[in-house]
Design an enzyme around this catalytic site. Structure first.
Site, PDB file in Angstrom:
ATOM      1  N   HIS A 192       0.834  -1.221   0.000  1.00  0.00           N
ATOM      2  CA  HIS A 192       0.000   0.000   0.000  1.00  0.00           C
ATOM      3  C   HIS A 192       0.862   1.262   0.000  1.00  0.00           C
ATOM      4  O   HIS A 192       0.550   2.233   0.690  1.00  0.00           O
ATOM      5  CB  HIS A 192      -0.920   0.019   1.227  1.00  0.00           C
ATOM      6  CG  HIS A 192      -2.077  -0.933   1.102  1.00  0.00           C
ATOM      7  ND1 HIS A 192      -3.169  -0.680   0.329  1.00  0.00           N
ATOM      8  CD2 HIS A 192      -2.285  -2.162   1.637  1.00  0.00           C
ATOM      9  CE1 HIS A 192      -4.017  -1.712   0.398  1.00  0.00           C
ATOM     10  NE2 HIS A 192      -3.502  -2.622   1.184  1.00  0.00           N
ATOM     11  N   ASP A 207      -0.792  -4.641   5.825  1.00  0.00           N
ATOM     12  CA  ASP A 207      -1.794  -5.520   5.208  1.00  0.00           C
ATOM     13  C   ASP A 207      -1.566  -5.704   3.714  1.00  0.00           C
ATOM     14  O   ASP A 207      -0.948  -4.872   3.049  1.00  0.00           O
ATOM     15  CB  ASP A 207      -3.191  -4.938   5.432  1.00  0.00           C
ATOM     16  CG  ASP A 207      -3.285  -3.504   4.949  1.00  0.00           C
ATOM     17  OD1 ASP A 207      -2.327  -2.734   5.168  1.00  0.00           O
ATOM     18  OD2 ASP A 207      -4.307  -3.145   4.335  1.00  0.00           O
ATOM     19  N   GLU A 208      -2.078  -6.790   3.223  1.00  0.00           N
ATOM     20  CA  GLU A 208      -2.271  -7.022   1.799  1.00  0.00           C
ATOM     21  C   GLU A 208      -1.029  -6.806   0.928  1.00  0.00           C
ATOM     22  O   GLU A 208      -1.066  -6.047  -0.038  1.00  0.00           O
ATOM     23  CB  GLU A 208      -3.414  -6.125   1.286  1.00  0.00           C
ATOM     24  CG  GLU A 208      -4.733  -6.450   1.951  1.00  0.00           C
ATOM     25  CD  GLU A 208      -5.883  -5.599   1.429  1.00  0.00           C
ATOM     26  OE1 GLU A 208      -7.000  -6.127   1.349  1.00  0.00           O
ATOM     27  OE2 GLU A 208      -5.664  -4.410   1.091  1.00  0.00           O
ATOM     28  N   VAL A 209       0.043  -7.486   1.265  1.00  0.00           N
ATOM     29  CA  VAL A 209       1.208  -7.479   0.377  1.00  0.00           C
ATOM     30  C   VAL A 209       1.073  -8.703  -0.532  1.00  0.00           C
ATOM     31  O   VAL A 209       0.978  -9.825  -0.035  1.00  0.00           O
ATOM     32  CB  VAL A 209       2.513  -7.583   1.191  1.00  0.00           C
ATOM     33  CG1 VAL A 209       3.724  -7.503   0.260  1.00  0.00           C
ATOM     34  CG2 VAL A 209       2.565  -6.507   2.254  1.00  0.00           C
TER      35      VAL A 209
END
Lengths: 696, 696
Positions: free
Chosen positions: B258, B321-323
């Protein structure tokens, strides 16, 4: 300032127009422009406004135009939600090219060139103006032209040649009776710009407050304002803000009457003994400056000098209205002075005062504006008369060589419908018969927002949108006067004003929520149904009908403070009834619509009652709610009679009319707007007229 | 940040409750307090609030309490319109006496004493609290108690002992995907104060923007924000503003994923080759910081050091988050590093990164907060887990010794009804079975406002009033969970929030006016009838159903952007239908109300069509409008069948159900909320059930 203008005939006539049958297509406004431009030529096609939209300036440049461009682009971005570039380009192929010929005056003058030409085609737009004033007006017109079209945001192709009919198009706000904070003033200036008004007349002193910081005489604002005044920096800020929008700021310091607040800090100016306190009540009061006291002129000289430096406008308003003369009569020194100087009466004494003050104003480089009362024999021709007394008074002044502006008919606090203000024309009545050079002296008009019953919460709703109708009267050609077209455009401009930060649409609901307290959606809807159909009592009856003597400390949290001054719902119902009757009651779908509405009203009171038991502010309108239910029942009975095809009996009729008479009376200081329309239904049901002839 | 939370069972259960019959009197909230206090003892009588109202402070004093008093008095003056004295008095006989025992911590801490006792009788009120935090909460409770009563403004006599259930009650706002200006942040802090939330989690960096001025690394905000960032002074202003309201500010800098916007100015931090541009699309993207690059840690050390000085809070959120790991997989240097250091996979690589960053955060005196993903074996126990994955994940963390806060179930952008959020309890599910010391680790929760489809215009309406239901969940005792009571109070608090400057009630109409363009009152009412009954598509379907790939430049001017996330009108209709069916269709008045509503819908499309031809934004919902009319017709047919007392035929039923199926499908990204309720009517009309058994 004035409290007893006469009723205007034309206003009443126009109401009749308004309540007539619906418009033909030809009467419908093709463009939602307000004010209507001087000349509009519709072309075919339209200019798409998308995220590639750009603006370029050519010709004369100044920082004010940069700021106007910034404002324009932000507003356009807001009204489309498109991600526009917020900087003007230098590109000769910009969507909108604005060409300004030359500067306007350093200090904006009456009668400067405000014209512009806007040529808009499918491929681009060009705005040409002699001065930045014209360019800024043209930008406002452009903004009004851009709307959601069938395929995206667009402005219709059009060629507009526009210029104002009158050079003086003003709004007066009384910041003295209730203090109006700076941000409220500013958002109203935004509103003025959008409808091309160009004078903000700032009523700054009154019995109830002296609202400007004076560094020379600090006791004026320190003791005369309860701490509610504008600093000199704030005033400069407002003046710059107004100038940026092509608006002049004319200050008013009302004298020799309407001046109690001055005397709290400076009792030596007064004609009475004092001591004085800030006045809390409304009305006309005795305190007045002493015209025979040289100290008065000394202070005024210094004060006007101080204020003349802060307010750059060439005009300076000295009020001059409503002196009752009681303090003069009671003061032996003044009486002796009058005898000694052969001043025959109080009018002559005021003339003497006005003459002295006028010289001071001229000494400081300004021209005097005053209310009608300043016009007495011997007054120099240079002064400008602001007429609250009426068109005849204005015409008479023009005949005598005075310039004048009309405010009679434009008092926003009287609660007139927009159409009634709209019908008032500065050039009608006696003015219509003036010679051309006399007509030239009628500079325009000013709407007036007196604030006895107005505070920062509801001031916007007392000014807007009705003020836009007056703005159109003063800008557009005289023949633009169809109230139905005006109302259709008023709805539209009202939504745009909302985006500019004006709260005329939002505070009504918020104030109702305060009135209701915790309530179910049904209860609140019932309250809203009632309040949408009432208006505050009109003209100057608010004080007389008040439950207790109103003062500046009276909370403005009642229904009468929250409701709008013109009930759209009431007006629309009246139009429907007229349409139904004009069609000899044959339109059954229309009858159905009326029935639905009337049934809602009939049943509304039962839904509102629980709330009326809980909240004292709702309880106050409980009887009004019963009246509405009774109206609903009467209207339904009338429709039923009409449906039966037999004229109703006389006894039925008088029964219903008694209900309607009751509904017509003010209660809780509120008028129930649909009463006359229901009366028409009842009368139709009782008459042997068209509605029955047409039945099988 | 997280995009795929599971659906929560309890939410669905509560919806069923909600749609049940109307409340008994006992269930009705006696007081319109939100959140409901821990203990309330109603007394008899009430305290009149009039213009003599006064406040006095005793005990511990600090400037923050003076400002709280000023805010309180202004708010009280506003919600009553009474001319109150706006200064606290020293008088021991003040109407409200506030006694604060001692200071709260210099830097507000998790778990500080926020309790207060409010004793209110007919003669006066006393508010006692250990710290200013409790005093400020008590003042908010007092404000909620004051309403228009039968004889003036008053607060009911009551004794309240109150304290929060959870110490961490937060709202996260994503200022990165769409920039949210300072004034919008501030008014949301006002809203948080009024419902006693105490953590503002500020999501400040994203693929789409780096929103904080860094003086050490100015390229971060200069190249990564399109000029839309907060200066350090502005951030300090927000922190002071929040502290004044008992609210901590926790900044989030999301890493290692992100983070595209960081790389525009600092491509050397990334795992890919670059060059990078600010991301304009929504979703999960490849760019990620390079965990094997010491330069990354050097910059983060300095940056965290800089930010740790600006943000005083003890907690510092590092995202995590969300790699998706794609840049890591594609970078041979990273792959070589992983081999060399025995880092088995991307999860382990992220754990390594998190561990390194955690040390930096600790070095600068802060405690790490991160999303679920940061919780991997070996992570120090000191970090706090913010769970977007769910209660099970939160409970597991607590078991392992980690403190946690729940956000799963509180994502405001998913468009859930308030009742569904309300039913989510941090202590339910797996958490219910934790040991007491494990339960202690669950600090509370945070609602999250992600801003892919949210901008300054509609952000308030996406947060409020639903966020107040979450605030109550986190403050009030666990057993406070009646959704009907919550909804009744939500209406009330929503009106109060409006007075605080939040625009959740006002922008809807303004945006609709933009959508409509110039329109008649009838046309606009038709648009409003439709839009009041629809909601945007839910969960993460907004992107999939979009007419074109949405980006940060997509104008948010469509109906889906304007309408509220929860349709009150739709909910009320559902309640009416349930009530009607629960009464075996015997309530004829109720049937009439349903019929009126359904007939309005049936006829609505014809009234809307002219506008749909003129405005492309209305045209987009033309088919949805037809669906509503079809629903209206189906519902009317069902009522007619029920009235006849004969079950309708199967063929009729399948015809109607086909209409309803159509109406249930999303169109123009909108759901037509009354479809399931109309289906119930159709099914009742076709069934031989209670509705028919009861007929004569």
């Amino acid at each position: 300032m004035a409290h007893k203008p006469r009723l205007q005939g034309p206003g009443i006539l126009v109401l009749c127009f308004l309540l007539g049958p619906t418009l033909t297509a030809a009467q419908q406004p093709a463009l939602s422009l307000l004010p209507v431009p001087a000349q509009v030529q519709a072309e075919s096609g339209s200019l798409r406004v998308d995220s590639s939209f750009s603006v370029a300036f050519t010709g004369y440049a100044e920082p004010r135009l940069d700021r106007a461009a910034d404002r324009f682009l932000r507003q356009l971005a807001q009204q489309t939600a498109l991600p526009l570039s917020l900087k003007p380009t230098k590109n000769a192929k910009a969507t909108l090219i604005i060409q300004t010929e030359h500067a306007s005056k350093e200090i904006q003058e009456v009668g400067e060139d405000e014209s512009y030409v806007l040529e808009l085609s499918a491929t681009g737009a060009k705005l040409t103006a002699a001065t930045p004033l014209g360019s800024m007006h043209g930008l406002q017109t452009f903004l009004q032209l851009v709307n959601a079209s069938a395929d995206g945001f667009a402005a219709p192709a059009v060629t507009i040649h526009d210029k104002p009919r009158f050079p003086w198009r003003g709004l007066m706000i009384d910041s003295a009776r209730h203090f109006i904070p700076l941000d409220v003033i500013k958002r109203n200036l935004n509103g003025m710009e959008s409808v091309k008004m160009n004078v903000f007349h700032w009523h700054l002193s009154e019995n109830q407050g002296f609202r400007v910081e004076s560094r020379k005489f600090p006791k004026l604002h320190e003791l005369g304002s309860d701490g509610l005044y504008y600093t000199q920096d704030e005033i400069r800020e407002v003046i710059a803000y107004a100038r940026d929008r092509g608006i002049r700021v004319v200050p008013e310091f009302d004298m020799p009457g309407h001046s109690t607040a001055w005397f709290v800090g400076h009792p030596e100016l007064a004609s009475g003994k004092g001591p004085y306190e800030i006045e809390r009540r409304w009305g006309i009061f005795d305190p007045a400056m002493d015209p025979t006291n040289e100290k008065v002129y000394k202070l005024l000289d210094d004060l006007i000098g101080e204020m003349a430096k802060i307010f750059p406008d060439h005009f300076f308003h000295i009020g001059g209205d409503e002196v009752n003369g009681k303090e003069w009569d009671a003061n032996p020194k003044i009486q002796a002075y009058m005898k000694a100087h052969d001043i025959k009466n109080n009018d002559a004494l005021q003339a003497y005062f006005s003459g002295r003050v006028q010289k001071l104003v001229v000494k400081h480089g300004k021209i005097v504006v005053g209310w009608d009362e300043v016009l007495v024999p011997g007054v120099p021709k240079d002064i400008v008369i602001q007429s609250w007394r009426g068109q005849a008074s204005l015409a008479l002044a023009a005949k005598q060589g005075f310039r004048g502006i009309l405010s009679n008919g434009y008092y926003l606090d009287l609660g007139w419908p927009a159409a009634r203000h709209y019908a008032i024309d500065p050039m009608s009545g006696d003015a219509a018969n003036l010679a051309p050079e006399e007509k030239q002296r009628i500079l325009g008009g000013e709407s007036c927002m007196w604030t006895e019953y107005v505070n920062p919460e509801n001031v916007d709703s007392r000014i807007w949108p009705r003020n836009a109708a007056i703005a159109e009267r003063l800008w557009s050609p005289q023949e633009v006067r169809d109230p139905a077209s005006m109302y259709a455009r008023l709805d539209f401009i009202s939504a745009r004003l909302d985006w500019l930060g004006l709260t005329h649409k939002t505070y009504y609901r918020k104030m109702l929520e305060r009135i209701a307290g915790p309530s179910s959606p049904e209860e609140f809807a019932a309250l809203r149904t009632l309040t949408d159909l009432v208006e505050p009592v009109k003209e100057y009856t608010r004080q007389q009908t008040a439950p207790a003597e109103p003062t500046s400390a009276t909370p403005m949290n009642r229904v009468v403070d929250a409701v709008l001054l013109e009930s759209d719902a009431g007006r629309h119902f009246g139009e429907l009834v007229d349409q139904y009757l004009a069609g000899s009651c044959r339109d059954l779908a229309l009858a159905d619509r009326l029935r639905t509405q009337l049934a809602l009203w009939r049943d509304n009171d039962a839904r509102l009652q629980p709330l009326a038991h809980r909240s004292f502010l709702v309880k106050e309108v409980a009887a009004r709610s019963q009246d509405l239910s009774a109206l609903g029942a009467a209207g339904l009975a009338a429709l039923e009679a009409i449906a039966k095809g037999q004229p109703a009996s006389d006894s039925w009729k008088s029964q219903q009319l008694a209900v309607i008479e009751q509904a017509k009376k003010p209660r809780a200081q509120l008028l129930l707007i649909p009463a006359p329309a229901v009366q028409k239904l009842v009368e139709a049901a009782a008459a042997g007229g068209a509605c029955f002839a047409a039945k099988p």
